[in-house]
Design a protein around this motif. Structure first.
Motif, mmCIF file in Angstrom:
data_model
loop_
_atom_site.group_PDB
_atom_site.id
_atom_site.type_symbol
_atom_site.label_atom_id
_atom_site.label_comp_id
_atom_site.label_asym_id
_atom_site.label_seq_id
_atom_site.Cartn_x
_atom_site.Cartn_y
_atom_site.Cartn_z
ATOM 1 N N ASN A 51 0.824 -1.343 -0.063
ATOM 2 C CA ASN A 51 -0.069 -0.045 -0.097
ATOM 3 C C ASN A 51 0.839 1.175 0.234
ATOM 4 O OD1 ASN A 51 -2.513 -1.234 0.261
ATOM 5 N ND2 ASN A 51 -2.078 -1.941 2.094
ATOM 6 N N ARG A 52 1.696 1.239 -0.975
ATOM 7 C CA ARG A 52 2.815 2.567 -1.020
ATOM 8 C C ARG A 52 2.730 2.921 -2.368
ATOM 9 N NH1 ARG A 52 5.727 3.257 3.386
ATOM 10 N NH2 ARG A 52 5.653 1.740 5.249
ATOM 11 N N ALA A 53 3.170 4.221 -2.712
ATOM 12 C CA ALA A 53 3.418 4.825 -3.855
ATOM 13 C C ALA A 53 5.133 4.570 -4.183
ATOM 14 C CB ALA A 53 2.888 6.258 -4.121
ATOM 15 N N VAL A 54 5.329 4.456 -5.210
ATOM 16 C CA VAL A 54 6.952 4.338 -5.469
ATOM 17 C C VAL A 54 7.342 5.917 -5.639
ATOM 18 C CG1 VAL A 54 8.632 3.899 -7.298
ATOM 19 C CG2 VAL A 54 6.837 2.261 -6.558
ATOM 20 N N VAL A 55 8.573 6.190 -5.204
ATOM 21 C CA VAL A 55 9.308 7.586 -5.363
ATOM 22 C C VAL A 55 10.768 7.065 -5.971
ATOM 23 C CG1 VAL A 55 10.184 7.710 -3.161
ATOM 24 C CG2 VAL A 55 9.996 9.857 -4.619
ATOM 25 N N THR A 56 10.921 7.587 -7.204
ATOM 26 C CA THR A 56 12.046 7.065 -8.038
ATOM 27 C C THR A 56 12.672 8.336 -8.677
ATOM 28 O OG1 THR A 56 12.929 5.618 -9.639
ATOM 29 C CG2 THR A 56 10.527 6.563 -9.857
ATOM 30 N N ILE A 57 14.037 8.167 -8.985
ATOM 31 C CA ILE A 57 14.671 9.009 -10.040
ATOM 32 C C ILE A 57 14.857 8.367 -11.301
ATOM 33 C CG2 ILE A 57 15.965 10.412 -8.317
ATOM 34 C CD1 ILE A 57 18.512 8.830 -8.823
ATOM 35 N N ASN A 58 14.367 6.856 -11.404
ATOM 36 C CA ASN A 58 14.520 6.112 -12.594
ATOM 37 C C ASN A 58 13.444 6.602 -13.501
ATOM 38 O OD1 ASN A 58 14.700 4.152 -14.503
ATOM 39 N ND2 ASN A 58 14.833 2.319 -12.888
ATOM 40 N N ARG A 59 13.167 7.532 -14.149
ATOM 41 C CA ARG A 59 11.994 8.032 -14.718
ATOM 42 C C ARG A 59 11.562 7.226 -15.803
ATOM 43 N NH1 ARG A 59 15.168 12.680 -14.884
ATOM 44 N NH2 ARG A 59 15.239 12.752 -16.948
ATOM 45 N N LEU A 60 12.590 6.814 -16.802
ATOM 46 C CA LEU A 60 12.000 6.141 -18.024
ATOM 47 C C LEU A 60 11.344 4.874 -17.830
ATOM 48 C CD1 LEU A 60 14.916 7.074 -20.302
ATOM 49 C CD2 LEU A 60 12.939 8.128 -20.187
ATOM 50 N N ASP A 61 12.133 4.037 -16.916
ATOM 51 C CA ASP A 61 11.346 2.759 -16.701
ATOM 52 C C ASP A 61 10.176 2.961 -15.742
ATOM 53 O OD1 ASP A 61 13.647 1.477 -17.776
ATOM 54 O OD2 ASP A 61 14.816 1.244 -16.047
ATOM 55 N N PHE A 62 9.895 3.675 -15.128
ATOM 56 C CA PHE A 62 8.791 3.887 -14.240
ATOM 57 C C PHE A 62 7.428 4.491 -15.219
ATOM 58 C CE2 PHE A 62 11.200 2.401 -10.987
ATOM 59 C CZ PHE A 62 10.492 1.478 -10.236
ATOM 60 N N ILE A 63 7.921 5.300 -16.082
ATOM 61 C CA ILE A 63 6.925 5.764 -17.091
ATOM 62 C C ILE A 63 6.229 4.619 -17.747
ATOM 63 C CG2 ILE A 63 6.542 7.277 -19.123
ATOM 64 C CD1 ILE A 63 8.694 9.335 -17.923
ATOM 65 N N LYS A 64 7.192 3.918 -18.249
ATOM 66 C CA LYS A 64 6.865 2.689 -19.257
ATOM 67 C C LYS A 64 6.012 1.738 -18.308
ATOM 68 C CE LYS A 64 10.972 2.440 -22.096
ATOM 69 N NZ LYS A 64 12.347 1.634 -22.238
ATOM 70 N N LEU A 65 6.473 1.383 -16.799
ATOM 71 C CA LEU A 65 5.457 0.744 -16.105
ATOM 72 C C LEU A 65 4.048 1.397 -16.202
ATOM 73 C CD1 LEU A 65 8.234 -0.493 -13.376
ATOM 74 C CD2 LEU A 65 6.788 -2.254 -15.141
ATOM 75 N N HIS A 66 4.168 2.761 -15.569
ATOM 76 C CA HIS A 66 2.762 3.389 -15.617
ATOM 77 C C HIS A 66 2.068 3.291 -16.926
ATOM 78 C CE1 HIS A 66 -0.327 6.246 -14.426
ATOM 79 N NE2 HIS A 66 0.097 7.007 -15.615
ATOM 80 N N ARG A 67 2.660 3.348 -18.132
ATOM 81 C CA ARG A 67 1.966 3.365 -19.422
ATOM 82 C C ARG A 67 1.355 1.839 -19.626
ATOM 83 N NH1 ARG A 67 5.693 7.013 -22.949
ATOM 84 N NH2 ARG A 67 5.075 9.092 -22.186
ATOM 85 N N ALA A 68 1.957 0.997 -19.083
ATOM 86 C CA ALA A 68 1.437 -0.389 -19.000
ATOM 87 C C ALA A 68 0.220 -0.711 -18.420
ATOM 88 C CB ALA A 68 2.675 -1.371 -18.856
ATOM 89 N N SER A 69 0.126 0.076 -17.189
ATOM 90 C CA SER A 69 -0.865 -0.197 -16.192
ATOM 91 C C SER A 69 -0.769 0.898 -15.247
ATOM 92 C CB SER A 69 -0.777 -1.652 -15.598
ATOM 93 O OG SER A 69 -1.745 -1.598 -14.592
ATOM 94 N N SER A 70 -2.132 1.514 -15.081
ATOM 95 C CA SER A 70 -2.322 2.422 -13.826
ATOM 96 C C SER A 70 -2.659 2.011 -12.677
ATOM 97 C CB SER A 70 -3.139 3.600 -14.380
ATOM 98 O OG SER A 70 -4.369 3.151 -14.786
ATOM 99 N N GLU A 71 -2.509 0.779 -12.432
ATOM 100 C CA GLU A 71 -3.254 -0.196 -11.526
ATOM 101 C C GLU A 71 -1.909 -0.158 -10.577
ATOM 102 O OE1 GLU A 71 -6.201 -1.418 -10.955
ATOM 103 O OE2 GLU A 71 -6.936 -0.247 -12.826
ATOM 104 N N HIS A 72 -1.856 1.126 -9.768
ATOM 105 C CA HIS A 72 -0.816 1.200 -8.782
ATOM 106 C C HIS A 72 -1.268 2.226 -7.887
ATOM 107 C CE1 HIS A 72 0.550 4.682 -10.741
ATOM 108 N NE2 HIS A 72 0.390 3.943 -12.085
ATOM 109 N N LEU A 73 -0.550 2.612 -6.736
ATOM 110 C CA LEU A 73 -0.799 3.490 -5.579
ATOM 111 C C LEU A 73 -0.225 4.663 -5.948
ATOM 112 C CD1 LEU A 73 -1.115 1.006 -2.757
ATOM 113 C CD2 LEU A 73 -2.950 2.128 -4.024
ATOM 114 N N GLY A 74 0.418 4.855 -7.064
ATOM 115 C CA GLY A 74 0.997 6.240 -7.613
ATOM 116 C C GLY A 74 2.606 5.857 -7.872
ATOM 117 N N ILE A 75 3.053 6.772 -8.767
ATOM 118 C CA ILE A 75 4.468 6.617 -9.046
ATOM 119 C C ILE A 75 4.910 8.136 -8.879
ATOM 120 C CG2 ILE A 75 6.246 6.027 -10.771
ATOM 121 C CD1 ILE A 75 4.535 3.835 -11.607
#
Length: 113
Positions: A51-75
């Motif tokens: 039950n956590r949102a991810v905070v990252t400086i790895n922008r490109l990879d996590f943008i891809k994950l978000h585009r693949a699915s928005s079923e998360h608690l925030g990036i």
């Protein structure tokens, strides 16, 4: 305040500063050896299961994950900033204005010089 999961490369000082601002921050390192060096999709899955949102400086990879699915608690994707207090403040400002982080991709960029 937000429940955050800081990925492996995220600056530890910024995690601590966010805690000082009232956020509940768990780092990959604190989550245990099983979480070190895992792929980004597993980082996101761990965050979701806790039950956590991810905070990252790895922008490109996590943008891809978000585009693949928005079923998360925030990036929250951040531009790395050597001014750690400013970085933490900008993250805090970006997430505290949100009613919910669920399913959102939030961009926090370093101010231009």
């Amino acid at each position: 305040m937000a429940r955050l999961y800081a990925d492996e490369q995220f600056p530890r000082l910024v995690s601590q500063l966010l805690r000082n601002m009232g956020h509940d921050v768990l780092t990959v390192q604190e989550a245990g050896n099983a979480n070190l060096g895992i792929p980004d999709d597993r980082v996101l899955a761990f965050a979701i299961s806790n039950n956590r949102a991810v905070v990252t400086i790895n922008r490109l990879d996590f943008i891809k994950l978000h585009r693949a699915s928005s079923e998360h608690l925030g990036i929250i994707i951040c531009t790395n900033d050597s001014d750690r207090p400013r970085m933490a403040t900008r993250i805090n400002e970006a997430i505290t204005t949100q009613e919910s982080l669920q399913g959102k991709l939030i961009r926090v960029v370093r101010p231009s010089s």
